[in-house]
Motif scaffolding. Structure first.
Motif, short mmCIF file in Angstrom:
data_model
loop_
_atom_site.label_atom_id
_atom_site.label_comp_id
_atom_site.label_asym_id
_atom_site.label_seq_id
_atom_site.Cartn_x
_atom_site.Cartn_y
_atom_site.Cartn_z
N VAL A 171 0.87 -1.34 -0.06
CA VAL A 171 0.01 0.00 -0.06
C VAL A 171 1.02 1.32 -0.03
N VAL A 172 0.58 2.09 -0.96
CA VAL A 172 1.35 3.28 -0.99
C VAL A 172 0.53 4.60 -0.79
N PRO A 173 0.92 5.46 0.43
CA PRO A 173 0.41 6.45 0.76
C PRO A 173 0.40 7.59 -0.30
N GLN A 174 -0.72 8.47 -0.32
CA GLN A 174 -0.58 9.62 -1.16
C GLN A 174 -0.90 10.70 -0.70
N LYS A 175 -0.20 11.97 -1.01
CA LYS A 175 -0.31 13.24 -0.52
C LYS A 175 -1.67 13.50 0.19
N GLY A 176 -2.70 13.30 -0.40
CA GLY A 176 -3.95 13.85 0.06
C GLY A 176 -4.48 12.93 1.32
N GLY A 177 -3.65 12.07 1.62
CA GLY A 177 -4.28 10.95 2.69
C GLY A 177 -4.91 9.73 2.26
N GLY A 178 -4.86 9.43 0.93
CA GLY A 178 -5.47 8.15 0.48
C GLY A 178 -4.44 7.21 0.23
N ILE A 204 -2.91 3.81 -2.27
CA ILE A 204 -3.16 2.88 -3.57
C ILE A 204 -2.38 1.87 -3.80
N VAL A 205 -2.36 1.05 -4.64
CA VAL A 205 -1.67 -0.15 -4.69
C VAL A 205 -1.51 -0.24 -6.26
N HIS A 206 -0.19 -0.35 -6.78
CA HIS A 206 0.12 -0.70 -8.00
C HIS A 206 0.13 -2.02 -8.47
N VAL A 207 -0.78 -2.29 -9.34
CA VAL A 207 -0.72 -3.71 -10.03
C VAL A 207 -0.35 -3.88 -11.42
N VAL A 208 0.41 -4.88 -11.70
CA VAL A 208 0.95 -5.22 -12.85
C VAL A 208 0.47 -6.53 -13.53
N PHE A 209 -0.09 -6.55 -14.51
CA PHE A 209 -0.36 -7.72 -15.27
C PHE A 209 0.57 -8.07 -16.49
N GLU A 210 1.25 -9.41 -16.50
CA GLU A 210 2.10 -9.47 -17.57
C GLU A 210 1.60 -10.94 -18.30
N ARG A 211 1.69 -10.94 -19.56
CA ARG A 211 1.58 -12.40 -20.34
C ARG A 211 2.68 -12.19 -21.61
N ALA A 258 0.39 -4.80 -18.57
CA ALA A 258 -0.48 -3.70 -18.22
C ALA A 258 -0.48 -3.21 -16.97
N GLU A 259 -0.38 -1.76 -16.62
CA GLU A 259 -0.14 -1.42 -15.30
C GLU A 259 -1.30 -0.82 -14.96
N GLY A 260 -1.66 -0.96 -13.63
CA GLY A 260 -2.95 -0.46 -13.15
C GLY A 260 -2.73 -0.07 -11.53
N VAL A 261 -4.05 0.58 -11.12
CA VAL A 261 -3.95 1.15 -9.93
C VAL A 261 -5.30 0.84 -9.26
N ALA A 321 -11.10 -4.99 -3.03
CA ALA A 321 -10.86 -5.25 -1.60
C ALA A 321 -9.97 -6.32 -1.24
N GLU A 322 -9.92 -7.45 -2.19
CA GLU A 322 -9.00 -8.52 -1.96
C GLU A 322 -7.66 -8.22 -2.27
N ILE A 323 -7.38 -7.22 -3.35
CA ILE A 323 -6.08 -6.74 -3.57
C ILE A 323 -5.54 -5.98 -2.26
N LEU A 324 -6.31 -4.97 -2.02
CA LEU A 324 -5.92 -3.92 -0.97
C LEU A 324 -5.36 -4.89 0.44
N ALA A 325 -6.42 -5.60 0.71
CA ALA A 325 -6.21 -6.47 1.91
C ALA A 325 -4.72 -7.41 1.73
N LYS A 326 -4.35 -7.92 0.58
CA LYS A 326 -3.15 -8.69 0.27
C LYS A 326 -2.08 -7.75 0.42
N ALA A 327 -2.30 -6.56 -0.56
CA ALA A 327 -1.13 -5.44 -0.46
C ALA A 327 -0.67 -5.15 0.99
N LYS A 328 -1.58 -5.05 1.91
CA LYS A 328 -1.28 -4.49 3.25
C LYS A 328 -0.35 -5.46 3.85
#
Length: 87
Positions: free
Chosen positions: A14-21, A23-30, A35-38, A67-74
């Motif tokens: 989990v990456v803290p943002q300036k405004g207090g939020g 995010i998690v960076h997600v990368v899909f590879e095939r 593809a890079e997502g957030v 929700a699952e991605i955020l939980a695993k990222a923590k």
């Protein structure tokens, strides 16, 4: 996804943002496709090799699994991953 190659998904901690939020960076590879997502908001920021339809499916996946991605990222400990088993 139309291609038969296996897809791999990796994510950051989990990456803290300036405004207090947070995010998690997600990368899909095939193969050479990437593809890079957030999450949140479930957006694909860059992609190469994926069709528009596939990118749309990845966005849906990110939103549905947020929700699952955020939980695993923590559970990701950045220093432990960087230093390996020395921690």
């Amino acid at each position: 996804m139309g291609k038969s190659e296996e897809m791999r998904m990796t994510y950051s901690g989990v990456v803290p943002q300036k405004g207090g939020g947070r995010i998690v960076h997600v990368v899909f590879e095939r193969g050479k496709d990437i593809a890079e997502g957030v999450v949140p908001p479930g957006r694909i920021e860059k992609s190469s090799g994926f069709t528009e339809e596939e990118v749309a499916q990845l966005k849906i996946y990110l939103k549905q699994q947020e929700a699952e991605i955020l939980a695993k990222a923590k559970e990701v400990h950045p220093l432990r991953n960087w230093l390996g088993s020395r921690l």
